[in-house]
Design an enzyme around this catalytic site. Structure first.
Site, mmCIF file in Angstrom:
data_model
loop_
_atom_site.group_PDB
_atom_site.id
_atom_site.type_symbol
_atom_site.label_atom_id
_atom_site.label_comp_id
_atom_site.label_asym_id
_atom_site.label_seq_id
_atom_site.Cartn_x
_atom_site.Cartn_y
_atom_site.Cartn_z
ATOM 1 N N SER A 89 -47.494 66.770 7.696
ATOM 2 C CA SER A 89 -46.105 66.415 7.351
ATOM 3 C C SER A 89 -45.852 64.911 7.477
ATOM 4 O O SER A 89 -46.555 64.206 8.196
ATOM 5 C CB SER A 89 -45.123 67.142 8.273
ATOM 6 O OG SER A 89 -45.437 68.500 8.359
HETATM 7 N N1 SAH Z 1 -48.303 70.965 11.695
HETATM 8 C C1 SAH Z 1 -49.400 70.517 10.857
HETATM 9 C C2 SAH Z 1 -49.136 70.662 9.376
HETATM 10 C C3 SAH Z 1 -49.172 72.080 8.987
HETATM 11 S S1 SAH Z 1 -49.405 72.422 7.273
HETATM 12 C C4 SAH Z 1 -49.838 69.122 11.209
HETATM 13 O O1 SAH Z 1 -49.247 68.500 12.107
HETATM 14 O O2 SAH Z 1 -50.804 68.644 10.613
HETATM 15 C C5 SAH Z 1 -49.044 74.146 7.369
HETATM 16 C C6 SAH Z 1 -50.118 74.983 8.005
HETATM 17 O O3 SAH Z 1 -49.603 76.298 8.170
HETATM 18 C C7 SAH Z 1 -51.386 75.122 7.175
HETATM 19 O O4 SAH Z 1 -52.482 74.680 7.923
HETATM 20 C C8 SAH Z 1 -51.461 76.625 6.886
HETATM 21 O O5 SAH Z 1 -52.775 77.117 6.840
HETATM 22 C C9 SAH Z 1 -50.688 77.192 8.052
HETATM 23 N N2 SAH Z 1 -50.175 78.555 7.910
HETATM 24 C C10 SAH Z 1 -49.607 79.161 6.834
HETATM 25 N N3 SAH Z 1 -49.240 80.422 7.137
HETATM 26 C C11 SAH Z 1 -49.593 80.627 8.430
HETATM 27 C C12 SAH Z 1 -49.500 81.742 9.336
HETATM 28 N N4 SAH Z 1 -48.957 82.906 8.963
HETATM 29 N N5 SAH Z 1 -49.978 81.589 10.588
HETATM 30 C C13 SAH Z 1 -50.523 80.420 10.991
HETATM 31 N N6 SAH Z 1 -50.654 79.332 10.189
HETATM 32 C C14 SAH Z 1 -50.187 79.443 8.932
#
Ligand code: SAH
Length: 206
Positions: free
Chosen positions: A51
């Protein structure tokens, strides 16, 4: 970093000092390092993103943490947000972060251990169901967009706790701040955002 304070994204001393200690450049892909301080999301792999710093700041501030709390993150991605939270809750606190994609789970594990955060527990699995083993949490943060507030997440939030979560469609969502007050959801709409979708049982179907 300075602009995040000047424009009011960063406010509390704890969050400002977390932003000083955790370098976004250490979490982005090597190919993205030149853009590490740009205020937009950066690509990871498997179509996921880290993000924008302003959004990480807004979401972290919205949790109103004072140190010592337990926080659940859904969507570890690069591990950047998890390390920011780990600094904010401090040694007496705990961050449990759930990532569903094994390759990202491994990537984040390396990044988080290189950063030296010891109060982060990583879980590989479907975070739309939360992580009951460590519940209840003082704070919950979802960094992927859900169709609605997943019921298990609200259940795993402590009375008086705060959850920040993007809710809406698979591309555009509203960032909601949900508080649990006398067992009920009290919701504020913070701002429109764009997150990758939350998949899983209480998320979108793949
Ligand atoms: N917080 C992260 C950015 C996350 S991007 C950072 O600081 O870099 C969103 C993430 O959510 C992705 O890696 C994706 O694989 C994950 N995601 C999507 N659905 C999910 C679920 N049900 N449980 C866990 N992770 C999930």
């Amino acid at each position: 970093m300075r602009y995040l304070i000047d424009f009011g994204f960063l406010k509390s001393g704890r969050v400002i000092s977390a932003f000083r200690k955790v370098d976004r450049a250490d979490f982005v892909l090597a190919s993205q390092r030149a853009s590490a301080y740009a205020d937009y999301p950066l690509p990871l792999f498997k179509l996921q993103t880290v993000s924008a710093p302003s959004v990480v700041a807004i979401m972290t501030e919205a949790l109103a943490l004072e140190g010592g709390e337990s926080v659940l993150e859904v969507g570890t991605g690069s591990g950047y947000q998890a390390c920011i939270l780990a600094e904010v809750v401090g040694e007496r606190g705990l961050v449990v972060s759930v990532e569903r994609v094994p390759e990202l789970f491994d990537y984040a594990r390396q990044k988080i251990s290189a950063h030296g955060a010891e109060n982060v527990e990583l879980v590989c699995g479907d975070g739309s169901q939360g992580h009951a083993a460590r519940a209840p949490y003082d704070g919950i943060i979802a960094t992927c967009g859900a169709p609605s507030v997943p019921e298990p997440l609200f259940k795993q939030l402590k009375e008086g706790g705060r959850m920040v979560i993007p809710v809406g469609g698979t591309h555009f969502q509203d960032l909601l701040l949900v508080e649990k007050i006398r067992g009920k959801q009290v919701t504020r709409n913070l701002l429109p955002v764009m997150f990758v979708p939350m998949h899983g049982k209480h998320g979108f179907r793949e």
